[in-house]
Design a protein around this motif. Structure first.
Motif, short mmCIF file in Angstrom:
data_model
loop_
_atom_site.label_atom_id
_atom_site.label_comp_id
_atom_site.label_asym_id
_atom_site.label_seq_id
_atom_site.Cartn_x
_atom_site.Cartn_y
_atom_site.Cartn_z
N PRO A 192 0.91 -1.24 0.01
CA PRO A 192 0.06 -0.02 0.10
C PRO A 192 0.90 1.08 0.06
O PRO A 192 2.05 1.23 0.47
CB PRO A 192 -0.85 -0.06 1.51
CG PRO A 192 -0.82 -1.34 1.67
CD PRO A 192 0.57 -1.95 1.08
N PRO A 193 0.20 2.31 -0.86
CA PRO A 193 1.07 3.58 -0.56
C PRO A 193 1.16 4.19 1.04
O PRO A 193 0.48 3.63 1.73
CB PRO A 193 0.16 4.56 -1.42
CG PRO A 193 -0.55 3.80 -2.34
CD PRO A 193 -0.92 2.48 -1.49
N GLU A 194 2.00 5.01 1.37
CA GLU A 194 2.30 5.33 2.46
C GLU A 194 2.18 6.87 2.82
O GLU A 194 2.14 7.59 1.71
CB GLU A 194 3.79 4.95 2.95
CG GLU A 194 4.23 3.34 2.92
CD GLU A 194 5.51 3.10 3.54
OE1 GLU A 194 6.26 4.21 3.18
OE2 GLU A 194 5.61 1.89 3.83
N ASN A 195 2.09 7.42 4.00
CA ASN A 195 1.96 8.81 4.48
C ASN A 195 0.87 9.41 3.57
O ASN A 195 1.16 10.49 2.96
CB ASN A 195 3.32 9.29 4.13
CG ASN A 195 4.53 8.79 5.12
OD1 ASN A 195 4.24 8.18 6.32
ND2 ASN A 195 5.57 8.72 4.43
N VAL A 196 -0.28 8.94 3.51
CA VAL A 196 -1.52 9.73 2.79
C VAL A 196 -1.81 10.96 3.82
O VAL A 196 -2.12 10.46 4.87
CB VAL A 196 -2.56 8.84 2.56
CG1 VAL A 196 -3.45 9.63 1.96
CG2 VAL A 196 -2.09 7.48 1.67
N ASP B 28 3.25 8.94 -0.68
CA ASP B 28 4.54 8.19 -0.93
C ASP B 28 4.36 7.03 -1.73
O ASP B 28 3.07 6.38 -1.24
CB ASP B 28 5.43 8.20 0.24
CG ASP B 28 5.72 9.41 1.19
OD1 ASP B 28 5.66 10.36 0.32
OD2 ASP B 28 6.10 9.22 2.04
N PRO B 29 5.00 6.80 -2.75
CA PRO B 29 4.83 5.66 -3.27
C PRO B 29 5.24 4.41 -2.46
O PRO B 29 5.66 4.31 -1.45
CB PRO B 29 5.76 5.67 -4.64
CG PRO B 29 6.14 7.06 -4.82
CD PRO B 29 6.04 7.47 -3.25
N PRO B 30 4.59 2.96 -2.70
CA PRO B 30 4.98 1.99 -2.13
C PRO B 30 6.44 1.58 -1.95
O PRO B 30 7.10 1.71 -3.14
CB PRO B 30 3.99 0.80 -2.62
CG PRO B 30 3.71 1.22 -4.03
CD PRO B 30 3.85 2.85 -4.04
N LYS B 31 6.63 0.96 -0.76
CA LYS B 31 7.99 0.65 -0.58
C LYS B 31 8.38 -0.59 -1.65
O LYS B 31 9.60 -0.44 -2.20
CB LYS B 31 8.38 0.18 0.87
CG LYS B 31 8.39 1.36 1.74
CD LYS B 31 8.60 0.94 3.34
CE LYS B 31 8.84 2.05 4.31
NZ LYS B 31 9.17 1.54 5.52
N PHE B 32 7.48 -1.41 -1.78
CA PHE B 32 7.84 -2.39 -2.64
C PHE B 32 6.69 -2.47 -3.95
O PHE B 32 5.43 -2.33 -3.54
CB PHE B 32 7.55 -3.81 -1.91
CG PHE B 32 7.59 -5.14 -2.84
CD1 PHE B 32 8.83 -5.36 -3.32
CD2 PHE B 32 6.66 -5.78 -3.08
CE1 PHE B 32 9.24 -6.32 -4.22
CE2 PHE B 32 6.97 -7.24 -3.81
CZ PHE B 32 8.14 -7.21 -4.42
#
Length: 1124
Positions: free
Chosen positions: A615-619, A634-638
């Motif tokens: 999932p994307p982060e820091n929405v 932020d884009p997903p880490k993986f």
């Protein structure tokens, strides 16, 4: 609605008594809505009968029928001889018949009528109008019955709740008489044919007489009421007539009932004009009104116009996928309003597809399962507005969750083709080389949930080929290949170097790389040749996965067993590497090594595991507007091993569980601006990442945010204070704040004439005032204030005129609080905290004095600020009493104020308590006031007695104001001692003054009767002058001694006081008391008490002063404050 004089029109009929005595009108079912079967109207003589039938075969309970006149008048309560109702029911046909008959129609029956039938959630209505007009003598020879003297015109209009299927041309009001009067005689026959007039001769006779008839003049009215009036609901209307006789009396009637004057109905009479004013009109005022003078009447009808129903919440555009539920929601201004729904201009009705719902002011249009046919524009209409919303329906995309793998099998083995799609309801067909596969005992096809399987038992060479699964209804196919492996035995012993044959056409995306979706099964078949059969070794990095030899199968497994998740399956000339449920840890470079005596061969295979992204982060919300918000993440880490194509965004209201998609097409950026939001409502956002494999899990919800707009500018910006280098400003909050509230204010200033504004405060201030410092002295400055919230800054409030930065000298002034203008009294040990405000500029010099000497700061704490000074004593003592002087001085200007502080304590005991006399059962006591009065006035004394035998003390008198008293009711034969406590505002003294001698009450037998006890009256306690407040009861008292018992006479101003109820005279053992109940100013004067017996007389007198309230308050001021 057409207004014709023809019987062929069902929508509007005019029936004239001179041509027909009875007429019947039938409105067929196809012209009505679903509840009414048909409507029949009978006109017989002066009677009108309205009949309607309702089919109840589809109803669960009996329908409810209402007959109404106007908009709201229920006729059910008016039933009688004039208005009759009838209801019948046919059990065979299950039809209800309702009838309403108006007997002998009169002028008051004119108006609009409506019948309403209701059954559960269905409602239908039909309306008709009746107007009654004078026919005069123009009926002529055509009046067959001779009974009708009125012309009865009835209009019937079936009010269906849905539009007719065929659009009709707009109907126009047509007056046939006007057409005939203006037409040429040669066109009469043509007009009669056009409008269906059959009795042309009678029509021409009546037309001839109509041209000669003049309007009948009224003897009583010079000017009658207008035929009709219209007024908006809540406003007032005035009905006016002019009379021929100014002295005539009129009556006003409403629906035949006389109107009485009230606050609502106001009658006015000015000369010959009579007016009726109706205030604050309601729907109940929609009625027929009459003005009556004797036998003559003037009629009119008042129509109340309701305010149009407006739409308060508009329709939103909706995007859904085929099969999802659609709900269009609208909110109107009135709870009882009806709305009309249309799609692309066509009105929608209740059927299996569309469903309407209503709750208060909210209305919904519901489509349970959306299809592509539902795409379009939907409209909602009210009487005062309309709104529209777009519906977009997308086709579902079928996703392949698991594809079919190629198989290579030997004879008699089992082939299993398995695939998985996203929709478990989807069916499909299997094809081999383009020909549909037919199930048999050996070939079986199954469909369980989202998984489709094709199983072939006992594989034969003819089963080899390309197999394809095609889902029904989708342009999609999934293919795999079945290879049949033939076993050949070569009996010629030979040696051949081993060789690895990699098939790079199947799952390989490029040379030696295999991509596997996480969770799927990987089966990698490697053909191996070599003689003798080589030994195969699988390695991942440096880890040996498995080693085997074709004949003696030498297994060296360190990580997995033969039946584990990661395993190697061996067949002759074939090595199969299997991973069940691929995981991310299985990704890596795999090495295959084959060896035999003839040589060695190696190959590398890269296995890449792909998955849906994290999932994307820091929405988070980065900014808001009035109806929009900007969101960033932020884009997903993986990314799942596959590049992220874009994102899908959803939002919901806080506290709700329903998420709404904001985009159906993949959005590539990591910032998004959401629109069409409601200001003041908390929202949450979440984001999905999408790659070539699928969609990620939703991100964590953002922190709740609220779309808000900046506030309006602050108001009433003024200057509060100016000093050298500073300026104090104050203002009021903005008129429009909005849902975001106010975080604070920014203050800016600039020199007059300049354009550069300087911010005075680094962070927003929350208060509505601020002092700007560091300003140049003597300069003219401009100021402005801006409100700040999460949406940004508001427009600034700018000072209208420049302000000169120079301190203004202000004369010093002390503002003494009200409670300090009299003597300030405190008890010993209490706290004193006096705050005295003052004013003056520049800051004045404050000085405190006590009794003219400088104040000892060791005893008293003084704290002074720019606006006030505080005198603080933690625990006061007697020495703190005195006169305090506060001085405030600026240069040669000064202001002073004096305040007196009195510290009080309990008094000491009285002194010299003596028993002065004993007689009978009485004892007289006297004493002197205490040496220490506690620094305040002694308010009274408490006297107690004790028998020397028991030595128990009992209170005899309380609050005795004089230093003497008489104790009565002593017990004969006892000897008593006495003690006295002094009292002040702090309470009783801790110690008491004890009498020096005792009082012995002798027994009766101890006295010699022959002793002459006679004595003339003598007052041992005189009357005391008193000053009392008017309205408060008081008493004056004295004590007398004498034998025989003297006669007591009370006098006021030398006049004997008789049996006046205002006065109560008491004599208790020689203690005389005169009680005066609630004295007035007239009760003041000189009071005398005279005692008389045979031996003489004695008298005492006192002066009683009765004061008013204002005078009393003035005299109670103990301290005179001198303010300089």
């Amino acid at each position: 609605m057409q207004k014709l004089v023809l019987k062929e029109s069902y929508d509007a009929i005019s029936i004239f008594p001179f041509s027909l005595e009875c007429y019947k009108l039938l409105v067929h079912k196809e012209d009505l809505s679903a509840l009414f079967i048909h409507v029949i109207l009978f006109v017989t003589g002066k009677n009108v009968t309205f009949v309607t039938k309702v089919d109840s075969s589809q109803m669960l309970r009996k329908p409810t029928m209402k007959w109404l006149k106007g908009k709201w008048m229920d006729l059910g309560s008016k039933a009688g001889k004039h208005l009759q109702f009838k209801e019948t029911y046919d059990r065979n046909t299950k039809i209800y018949t309702y009838e309403m008959t108006i007997v002998k129609v009169v002028d008051g029956d004119a108006g609009g009528y409506r019948c309403e039938v209701t059954s559960k959630d269905k409602c239908d209505s039909c309306t008709f109008d009746i107007s009654v007009e004078d026919a005069g003598e123009d009926a002529g020879e055509l009046d067959f019955s001779g009974l009708l003297k009125k012309r009865l015109t009835i209009f019937l209009d079936s009010m269906c709740l849905r539009e007719r299927k065929q659009k009709e041309e707009p109907e126009i009001d047509v007056d046939v008489w006007e057409i005939l009067k203006n037409a040429k005689p040669c066109d009469y026959e043509k007009i009669a044919f056009e409008y269906g007039i059959t009795d042309l001769r009678g029509l021409l006779k009546r037309l001839k007489k109509m041209k000669k008839v003049e309007p009948k003049k009224s003897d009583a009215f010079l000017k009658k009421l207008d035929p009709a009036y219209s007024v908006e609901k809540g406003k007032k209307i005035q009905l006016s007539v002019e009379l021929a006789d100014p002295n005539a009396q009129v009556k006003w009637l409403r629906n035949g009932q006389e109107i009485k004057p009230s606050a609502k109905y106001i009658f006015e009479s000015v000369g010959g004009i009579r007016k009726l004013t109706i205030n604050k009109c309601t729907l109940a005022d929609d009625a027929a009104y009459e003005c009556v003078i004797g036998e003559e009447k003037s009629f009119t009808e008042v129509f109340i116009q309701e305010p149009p129903v407006t739409i308060t919440k508009m329709l939103d555009d909706i995007h859904v996928v085929v099969g999802e539920k659609v709900e269009f929601e609208v909110e109107v201004s009135d709870e009882g309003a009806n709305v009309k729904w249309k799609k692309d201009g066509v009105e929608l009705s209740r059927d299996g597809k569309y469903r309407f719902k209503k709750d208060g002011t909210k209305h919904w249009l519901i489509i349970n399962e959306a299809t592509a046919e539902d795409i379009g524009t939907y409209y909602v209409y009210t009487s005062g507005g309309e709104s529209k919303g777009e519906l977009e329906v997308e086709e579902k995309e079928l996703e392949v969750l698991q594809s079919i793998a190629d198989l290579t099998l030997k004879a008699a083995e089992q082939a299993v083709f398995k695939c998985e799609v996203s929709d478990e309801k989807v069916t499909g067909k299997w094809f081999k080389d383009g020909v549909e596969v037919i199930p048999s005992d050996r070939i079986k096809m199954t469909h369980i949930g989202r998984t489709h399987k094709l199983v072939i038992d006992d594989v034969k060479p003819e089963d080899a080929g390309d197999y394809t699964f095609v889902p029904d209804g989708y342009a999609l196919s999934i293919s795999a290949k079945l290879n049949f492996l033939e076993i050949k035995i070569d009996y010629v012993p030979r040696q051949e170097p081993p060789k690895i044959h990699l098939d790079t056409t199947g799952s390989f995306v490029n040379k030696n790389t295999i991509i596997v979706v996480a969770g799927n099964k990987l089966r990698f078949d490697v053909d191996i040749t070599g003689e003798p059969p080589p030994t195969v070794c699988w390695k991942k990095g440096d880890t040996v996965r498995a080693c085997w030899q074709f004949h003696d199968v030498c297994m060296m497994q360190e990580i997995s067993e033969a039946e584990g998740r990661v395993r190697v399956e061996t067949r002759k000339n074939l090595s199969c590497f299997v991973i069940e449920g691929a995981e991310r840890a299985d990704e890596g470079l795999y090495h295959i090594t084959v060896t035999n005596p003839a040589g060695e061969d190696k190959a590398d295979v890269m296995v890449k595991i792909v998955d849906v992204p994290d999932p994307p982060e820091n929405v988070k919300c980065t900014g808001v507007g009035e109806d929009s918000a900007s969101v960033q993440w932020d884009p997903p880490k993986f990314d799942g091993g596959v590049p992220v194509k874009g994102y899908l965004i959803e939002r919901k209201k806080k506290g709700s569980s329903r998420w709404t998609k904001l985009n159906f097409d993949i959005y590539e950026s990591t910032t998004y601006e959401a629109k069409k939001m409601i200001e003041g409502v908390l929202y949450e956002m979440r984001v999905f990442a999408v790659n070539g494999i699928g969609m990620s899990q939703p991100s964590a919800s953002s922190k709740p945010f609220m779309p808000i707009a900046p506030t309006s500018e602050p108001t009433r910006l003024t200057v509060d204070d100016i000093t050298d280098g500073t300026c104090a400003l104050k203002w009021l909050p903005p008129e429009r704040i909005g849902a975001g509230g106010i975080d604070g204010y920014i203050i800016e200033y600039c020199v007059e004439g300049a354009s550069e504004w300087v911010q005075a405060n680094e962070t927003p201030v929350e208060k509505n005032s601020y002092r700007v410092r560091g300003l140049p002295v003597g300069e003219k400055m401009l100021f402005r204030v801006t409100a700040v919230n999460i949406a940004g800054r508001s427009p600034p409030a700018v000072m209208a005129q420049a302000v000169t930065i120079r301190e203004i000298v202000e004369r010093p002034k002390i503002r003494l609080p009200r409670q300090l203008r009299t003597k300030y009294i405190k008890r010993v040990g209490e706290k004193v905290n006096l705050v005295i405000p003052f004013q003056g500029k520049p800051r004045p010099v404050v000085t405190w004095l006590k009794d003219g000497a400088p104040l000892d700061t060791g005893l008293v704490n003084i704290r002074t600020s720019d606006m006030d000074t505080i005198l603080f004593i933690r625990q006061v003592a007697r020495e703190h009493s005195g006169q305090y002087t506060l001085s405030v001085q600026i240069e040669n200007m000064e202001d002073k104020v004096n305040l007196e502080i009195q510290i009080v304590d309990k008094p000491g005991p009285p002194i010299a308590v003596t028993v002065t006399d004993v007689w009978g059962f009485n004892a007289a006591l006297e004493w002197k006031p205490p040496k220490d009065n506690g620094n305040c006035e002694i308010t009274g004394y408490t006297i107690q007695k004790a028998d020397l035998k028991t030595k128990e003390w009992f209170t005899v008198l309380e609050h005795n104001r004089r230093p003497s008293c008489t104790v009565s009711d002593l017990v004969m034969g006892n000897e008593y001692t006495f003690r006295v406590f002094s009292e002040n505002i702090c309470g009783m003294s801790d110690d008491a003054g004890i009498s020096k001698n005792t009082a012995a009450i002798a027994k009766t037998g101890t006295y010699i009767l022959e002793k002459d006890m006679c004595s003339s009256p003598k007052f041992i306690t005189p009357l005391v002058d008193r000053s009392v407040i008017a309205g408060y009861s008081t008493a004056i008292s004295c004590a007398v001694r004498g034998h025989p018992k003297p006669k007591i006479i009370w006098m006021k101003n030398k006049m004997i006081i008789g049996e006046d109820p205002k006065y109560l005279m008491q004599n208790n053992q020689g203690v005389l008391t005169l009680n005066i109940r609630k004295p007035s100013l007239f009760d003041g004067g000189k009071y005398t008490c005279k005692a008389i017996n045979d031996l003489g007389e004695d008298e005492v007198e006192c002066k009683l002063e009765v004061r008013g309230m204002a005078k009393n308050l003035h005299q109670l001021q103990c301290v005179t404050l001198t303010m300089t």
